[in-house]
Design a protein around this motif. Structure first.
Motif, mmCIF file in Angstrom:
data_model
loop_
_atom_site.group_PDB
_atom_site.id
_atom_site.type_symbol
_atom_site.label_atom_id
_atom_site.label_comp_id
_atom_site.label_asym_id
_atom_site.label_seq_id
_atom_site.Cartn_x
_atom_site.Cartn_y
_atom_site.Cartn_z
ATOM 1 N N UNK A 153 5.726 3.791 1.688
ATOM 2 C CA UNK A 153 6.023 3.530 0.414
ATOM 3 C C UNK A 153 5.586 2.292 -0.323
ATOM 4 N N UNK A 154 5.599 1.179 -0.044
ATOM 5 C CA UNK A 154 5.160 -0.037 -0.391
ATOM 6 C C UNK A 154 3.959 -0.781 0.364
ATOM 7 N N UNK A 155 2.887 -0.223 0.069
ATOM 8 C CA UNK A 155 1.971 -0.683 1.122
ATOM 9 C C UNK A 155 1.352 -2.236 0.605
ATOM 10 N N UNK A 156 1.715 -2.509 -0.789
ATOM 11 C CA UNK A 156 1.258 -3.850 -1.033
ATOM 12 C C UNK A 156 2.117 -5.058 -0.767
ATOM 13 N N UNK A 193 11.051 -0.427 -8.118
ATOM 14 C CA UNK A 193 9.697 -0.376 -8.594
ATOM 15 C C UNK A 193 8.944 -0.965 -7.449
ATOM 16 N N UNK A 194 9.483 -2.152 -6.840
ATOM 17 C CA UNK A 194 8.798 -2.839 -5.627
ATOM 18 C C UNK A 194 9.006 -1.951 -4.466
ATOM 19 N N UNK A 195 9.999 -1.331 -4.307
ATOM 20 C CA UNK A 195 9.931 -0.707 -2.966
ATOM 21 C C UNK A 195 9.427 0.603 -2.938
ATOM 22 N N UNK A 196 9.441 1.112 -4.067
ATOM 23 C CA UNK A 196 8.890 2.803 -4.171
ATOM 24 C C UNK A 196 9.680 3.890 -3.561
#
Length: 70
Positions: free
Chosen positions: A58-61, A24-27
Motif C-alpha cells: 500500500x505504501x511503496x514509497x 495519506x502516508x500509509x495508504x
C-alpha cells in the motif's frame, strides 16, 4: 525559482481512522496504532507484524517496519 524540500524531521503516532496525515502516508485504514517518521526526506512506518506485508504494498514509497524488526 526552484522549490526546496523540507529537511525537518516528522513524527506522527496514531491510527489512520483518526489521522488523515497517517491515512495519506500509509495508504490504508486501520484502528491499530502506527508510527510514521520522516528523517532526511525518507519515510518510515512501524506497523503490526500482521499488517507489514500488506502495508508494504500500500505504501511503496516508505520503508515499512514491524516492532519485531526494531
Amino acid at each position: 525559482m526552484q522549490a526546496q524540500k523540507s529537511t525537518a524531521a516528522v513524527l506522527i503516532v496514531g491510527n489512520t481512522l483518526e489521522s488523515a496525515d497517517l491515512r495519506y502516508v500509509a495508504g490504508y485504514r486501520t484502528s491499530d496504532p502506527i508510527v510514521y517518521a520522516q528523517v532526511a526526506g525518507h519515510g518510515h512506518l512501524v506497523v503490526s507484524a500482521m499488517d507489514k506485508a500488506w502495508v508494504t504494498q500500500c505504501a511503496p514509497s516508505v520503508t515499512v517496519w514491524s516492532p519485531q524488526d526494531l
